[in-house]
Design a protein around this motif. Sequence first.
Motif, PDB file in Angstrom:
ATOM      1  N   LEU A 269       0.826  -1.207   0.000  1.00 44.93           N
ATOM      2  CA  LEU A 269       0.000   0.000   0.000  1.00 44.93           C
ATOM      3  C   LEU A 269       0.860   1.257   0.000  1.00 44.93           C
ATOM      4  O   LEU A 269       1.767   1.405   0.823  1.00 44.93           O
ATOM      5  N   GLN A 270       0.565   2.173  -0.943  1.00 48.41           N
ATOM      6  CA  GLN A 270       1.272   3.443  -1.064  1.00 48.41           C
ATOM      7  C   GLN A 270       0.260   4.572  -1.231  1.00 48.41           C
ATOM      8  O   GLN A 270      -0.822   4.369  -1.804  1.00 48.41           O
ATOM      9  N   PHE A 271       0.639   5.764  -0.748  1.00 50.92           N
ATOM     10  CA  PHE A 271      -0.219   6.934  -0.848  1.00 50.92           C
ATOM     11  C   PHE A 271       0.557   8.098  -1.462  1.00 50.92           C
ATOM     12  O   PHE A 271       1.788   8.202  -1.311  1.00 50.92           O
ATOM     13  N   GLY A 272      -0.171   8.995  -2.121  1.00 45.72           N
ATOM     14  CA  GLY A 272       0.415  10.203  -2.671  1.00 45.72           C
ATOM     15  C   GLY A 272      -0.550  11.371  -2.540  1.00 45.72           C
ATOM     16  O   GLY A 272      -1.758  11.214  -2.764  1.00 45.72           O
ATOM     17  N   VAL A 273      -0.022  12.541  -2.170  1.00 39.94           N
ATOM     18  CA  VAL A 273      -0.831  13.761  -2.042  1.00 39.94           C
ATOM     19  C   VAL A 273      -0.141  14.864  -2.835  1.00 39.94           C
ATOM     20  O   VAL A 273       1.079  15.034  -2.740  1.00 39.94           O
ATOM     21  N   GLU A 274      -0.918  15.622  -3.587  1.00 42.04           N
ATOM     22  CA  GLU A 274      -0.355  16.650  -4.466  1.00 42.04           C
ATOM     23  C   GLU A 274      -1.179  17.925  -4.375  1.00 42.04           C
ATOM     24  O   GLU A 274      -2.412  17.882  -4.314  1.00 42.04           O
ATOM     25  N   LEU A 275      -0.496  19.062  -4.364  1.00 38.28           N
ATOM     26  CA  LEU A 275      -1.137  20.375  -4.376  1.00 38.28           C
ATOM     27  C   LEU A 275      -0.485  21.222  -5.447  1.00 38.28           C
ATOM     28  O   LEU A 275       0.731  21.441  -5.433  1.00 38.28           O
ATOM     29  N   GLU A 276      -1.280  21.688  -6.401  1.00 35.19           N
ATOM     30  CA  GLU A 276      -0.791  22.541  -7.485  1.00 35.19           C
ATOM     31  C   GLU A 276      -1.531  23.869  -7.447  1.00 35.19           C
ATOM     32  O   GLU A 276      -2.764  23.892  -7.459  1.00 35.19           O
ATOM     33  N   THR A 277      -0.765  24.962  -7.411  1.00 34.84           N
ATOM     34  CA  THR A 277      -1.332  26.308  -7.385  1.00 34.84           C
ATOM     35  C   THR A 277      -0.777  27.110  -8.556  1.00 34.84           C
ATOM     36  O   THR A 277       0.445  27.233  -8.711  1.00 34.84           O
ATOM     37  N   SER A 278      -1.664  27.638  -9.378  1.00 34.75           N
ATOM     38  CA  SER A 278      -1.276  28.477 -10.504  1.00 34.75           C
ATOM     39  C   SER A 278      -1.480  29.939 -10.126  1.00 34.75           C
ATOM     40  O   SER A 278      -2.615  30.359  -9.861  1.00 34.75           O
ATOM     41  N   LEU A 279      -0.379  30.696 -10.066  1.00 32.63           N
ATOM     42  CA  LEU A 279      -0.483  32.103  -9.719  1.00 32.63           C
ATOM     43  C   LEU A 279      -1.126  32.912 -10.843  1.00 32.63           C
ATOM     44  O   LEU A 279      -1.802  33.912 -10.585  1.00 32.63           O
ATOM     45  N   ARG A 280      -0.927  32.480 -12.072  1.00 32.64           N
ATOM     46  CA  ARG A 280      -1.510  33.208 -13.202  1.00 32.64           C
ATOM     47  C   ARG A 280      -3.012  33.012 -13.266  1.00 32.64           C
ATOM     48  O   ARG A 280      -3.770  33.951 -13.507  1.00 32.64           O
ATOM     49  N   MET A 281      -3.482  31.772 -13.037  1.00 34.73           N
ATOM     50  CA  MET A 281      -4.912  31.477 -13.089  1.00 34.73           C
ATOM     51  C   MET A 281      -5.614  31.727 -11.757  1.00 34.73           C
ATOM     52  O   MET A 281      -6.847  31.703 -11.698  1.00 34.73           O
ATOM     53  N   GLN A 282      -4.829  31.938 -10.682  1.00 34.58           N
ATOM     54  CA  GLN A 282      -5.382  32.186  -9.355  1.00 34.58           C
ATOM     55  C   GLN A 282      -6.289  31.037  -8.908  1.00 34.58           C
ATOM     56  O   GLN A 282      -7.429  31.245  -8.464  1.00 34.58           O
ATOM     57  N   GLU A 283      -5.783  29.813  -9.050  1.00 33.80           N
ATOM     58  CA  GLU A 283      -6.554  28.657  -8.621  1.00 33.80           C
ATOM     59  C   GLU A 283      -5.618  27.559  -8.130  1.00 33.80           C
ATOM     60  O   GLU A 283      -4.443  27.513  -8.505  1.00 33.80           O
ATOM     61  N   SER A 284      -6.164  26.692  -7.265  1.00 30.17           N
ATOM     62  CA  SER A 284      -5.401  25.585  -6.707  1.00 30.17           C
ATOM     63  C   SER A 284      -6.214  24.300  -6.820  1.00 30.17           C
ATOM     64  O   SER A 284      -7.448  24.320  -6.760  1.00 30.17           O
ATOM     65  N   VAL A 285      -5.489  23.195  -6.979  1.00 24.55           N
ATOM     66  CA  VAL A 285      -6.115  21.873  -7.049  1.00 24.55           C
ATOM     67  C   VAL A 285      -5.323  20.929  -6.153  1.00 24.55           C
ATOM     68  O   VAL A 285      -4.102  20.805  -6.293  1.00 24.55           O
TER      69      VAL A 285
END
Length: 348
Positions: A269-285
């Motif tokens: 079992l393995q886990f992964g967490v990711e956060l991407e923030t675009s300063l140009r689009m002003q949004e995060s996922v």
Amino acid sequence: MFPIPSDAVDVRPMKIELESINMGNIHAAGPATPPPPPAPTPPTVTPVDEPKKGEEKEGGIENPGTMEDIHKQCKDVFPVMFEGGKFMLNKGLSNHFQVSHTVNFSTMQPPGYRFGATFVGTQQVSPSEAYPVMLGDVDPSGNLNANIIHQLSPNLRAKFVAQIQQSKWQATQLTTDWRGSDFTASVTLGNIDVINGSGVAVMHYLQQVTKKLALGTELAYQYGSQVPGGHIAVYSMAGRYSGDNFIASGTLGGAGIHLCYYQKATEQLQFGVELETSLRMQESVASMAYQLEIPKANTVFRGTLDSNWTVGAVMEKKLLPLPFTLALSAMLNHPKNQFKLGCGFIIG
């Protein structure tokens, strides 16, 4: 199996843009091409002494790998989802050459047939890597994706990726990596057009500071008439900390912020967490994923959930003792009420 290098670039349609450059990785747009299937082990040859990731020197510090792989451990946990039907037949013609036939039925990309080929040379640098490597695929219309990787010297490696569509060079990318005992310096040139004066250049450097900590930097430069002001440059910094069973990595630059965390809970079992923030689009996922292996059932499950309420999963089941693999994929976007289902069958 064929010893394909760990940093081989996926052969797929790509479009090079400065905003998509993330720590030296010029992303490819479009559906991913299935990875090369298992094949016979190549004959033993004299290895070349090359400093590479995992090879320690005095003090326990090793080569950190390339900047484009700084988030690789986390990214590998996320499933590669597909839609529609897919049938793939792989055939190894020798220890160094294999071909593949793929029939795809999908609404996300043009359906049809593609022929692929992979050649691996005899210059073996490790039990899992040999050079030169040439792989690509082509469809009946002549659209070609190609990838060439070669070890020019014990420290210098070069990669060339090209895409030809409708008899025109759609995209090209040349990358050279110089690997020292505790650092990697790389230069990438993409879509260089000398006549029209346009292109993209990326330079990055990754240094292993301690046994667990690696720090790096990148400078991406794009020029051409389509760029406001004629040219633009983006500077980024990156870091990676490796624990006993986890890896935390991050990228911070003018384009945005990219954070990843990988955790190995057990052997299965393995886990992964990711956060991407675009300063140009002003949004995060934000996204999280898991990978569960069931060795007794010859089955691998991968699933993901992101902050846009998109849920996806892929199951791969090996139908032993036959050389068959069944793949099922599903993706559901709750706010848009969209559901996509895929079924794949691989022989070889």
